[in-house]
Design a protein around this motif. Structure first.
Motif, PDB file in Angstrom:
ATOM      1  N   GLU A   1      57.605  53.328  40.790  1.00  0.00           N
ATOM      2  CA  GLU A   1      57.461  51.929  40.385  1.00  0.00           C
ATOM      3  C   GLU A   1      56.032  51.723  39.921  1.00  0.00           C
ATOM      4  N   THR A   2      55.863  51.331  38.681  1.00  0.00           N
ATOM      5  CA  THR A   2      54.540  51.168  38.084  1.00  0.00           C
ATOM      6  C   THR A   2      54.295  49.705  37.755  1.00  0.00           C
ATOM      7  N   ARG A   3      53.181  49.178  38.236  1.00  0.00           N
ATOM      8  CA  ARG A   3      52.778  47.807  37.953  1.00  0.00           C
ATOM      9  C   ARG A   3      51.345  47.822  37.412  1.00  0.00           C
ATOM     10  N   SER A   4      51.115  47.095  36.375  1.00  0.00           N
ATOM     11  CA  SER A   4      49.759  46.973  35.841  1.00  0.00           C
ATOM     12  C   SER A   4      48.910  46.136  36.795  1.00  0.00           C
ATOM     13  N   VAL A   5      47.639  46.485  36.875  1.00  0.00           N
ATOM     14  CA  VAL A   5      46.710  45.726  37.707  1.00  0.00           C
ATOM     15  C   VAL A   5      46.417  44.398  37.041  1.00  0.00           C
ATOM     16  N   ALA A   6      46.534  43.320  37.789  1.00  0.00           N
ATOM     17  CA  ALA A   6      46.321  41.986  37.228  1.00  0.00           C
ATOM     18  C   ALA A   6      44.867  41.804  36.806  1.00  0.00           C
ATOM     19  N   ALA A   7      44.663  40.978  35.806  1.00  0.00           N
ATOM     20  CA  ALA A   7      43.303  40.682  35.344  1.00  0.00           C
ATOM     21  C   ALA A   7      42.557  39.879  36.403  1.00  0.00           C
ATOM     22  N   PRO A   8      41.238  40.012  36.479  1.00  0.00           N
ATOM     23  CA  PRO A   8      40.475  39.235  37.457  1.00  0.00           C
ATOM     24  C   PRO A   8      40.560  37.749  37.177  1.00  0.00           C
ATOM     25  N   GLY A   9      40.255  36.949  38.192  1.00  0.00           N
ATOM     26  CA  GLY A   9      40.391  35.510  38.069  1.00  0.00           C
ATOM     27  C   GLY A   9      39.527  34.895  36.998  1.00  0.00           C
ATOM     28  N   TRP A  10      38.384  35.499  36.709  1.00  0.00           N
ATOM     29  CA  TRP A  10      37.492  34.914  35.706  1.00  0.00           C
ATOM     30  C   TRP A  10      37.859  35.305  34.279  1.00  0.00           C
ATOM     31  N   SER A  11      38.868  36.173  34.132  1.00  0.00           N
ATOM     32  CA  SER A  11      39.245  36.642  32.794  1.00  0.00           C
ATOM     33  C   SER A  11      40.403  35.811  32.251  1.00  0.00           C
ATOM     34  N   ASP A  12      40.431  35.620  30.922  1.00  0.00           N
ATOM     35  CA  ASP A  12      41.520  34.925  30.246  1.00  0.00           C
ATOM     36  C   ASP A  12      42.613  35.886  29.784  1.00  0.00           C
TER      37      ASP A  12
END
Length: 258
Positions: A216-227
């Protein structure tokens, strides 16, 4: 000639006579020379304060530590250095020293940082006395994560065995899960043994006849300060069912390759 005061006390030289005078006594009471220095048996600090046997033991221990440190530096240098005469002749010895504890991995940094979370799951087909059933998917990566989390000295097996085994499989198979030569077959056996070792820790009320593995592969979510918008929905790579053989069982795996 001595004279007397009005109390009849002799006021002449009261220090007359043999022996030191009063002034001399006062000087001897108030002025003292330096005390005695350290005797011949006195020791300084550090190793000099130890007895001879302990000094010898400490010197040997420090020498061994220094030698190991020098060898470690040399091995790491040869491991990360470009190919040269030494690594061509003694590359196997260098790898045996480095792997697995001192592996150098640059995936944490640019230009190829890790951007995905990969979990490996397994399910089994259980044959009982009068039934056959399939277990739910069990997360092998999740079990490793629980064993590592909060552990000050996590096991190397929990940290790297499954991850490296899965990387080995992916690198030796195509997108259709076809093996690329002998390394592909070896990686399949390795993954099956890892899965069976973990399944053997659970009682399913029957015999494991077949197993199936998926990632199961999930992309790492973008940081909170990124759009940046990144989808974290999982994608799966499901392998075919494998029939379990005696060589896949933990008690037989050690002698299977001999």
């Amino acid at each position: 000639m001595d004279s007397y005061d009005d109390r009849g006390v002799e006021s002449g030289n009261r220090n007359a006579g043999p022996g030191p005078g009063r002034g001399e006594n006062m000087a001897s009471d108030t002025v003292q020379g330096p005390g005695p220095g350290p005797g011949p048996g006195a020791r300084g600090g550090g190793m000099a304060a130890l007895s001879l046997p302990y000094q010898i033991a400490a010197s040997i221990a420090l020498s061994v530590i220094g030698l190991v440190a020098c060898v470690q530096l040399a091995m790491v240098f040869l491991h990360v250095a470009p190919a040269n005469t030494l690594t061509k002749q003694h590359g196997e010895a260098v790898d045996e020293w480095i792997y697995p504890e001192f592996e150098q991995n640059w995936k944490l940094f640019a230009p190829n940082p890790l951007q995905q979370n990969v979990a490996v799951h397994v399910r089994a087909e259980i044959v009982g006395a009068d039934s056959r059933r399939t277990t739910p998917w069990m997360s092998l990566s999740g079990e490793d994560g629980r064993a590592i989390r909060g552990n000050l000295l996590p096991s190397h097996i929990h940290q790297n065995e499954l991850r490296r085994g899965w990387d080995f499989y992916i690198g030796s198979h195509d997108n259709e899960n076809r093996a690329n030569g002998l390394r592909g077959e070896l990686s399949e056996r390795y993954i099956r043994r890892i899965a069976m070792a973990r399944l053997s820790e659970h009682d399913y009320g029957g015999t494991v006849e077949r197993i199936q593995i998926r990632s199961e592969t999930r992309s790492v979510a973008a940081p909170g300060w990124s759009d940046e918008k990144i989808s974290t929905k999982p994608s799966y790579r499901v392998l075919p069912w494998w029939t379990v053989t005696s060589a896949d069982l933990p008690e037989n795996a050690e002698g299977a390759d001999k």
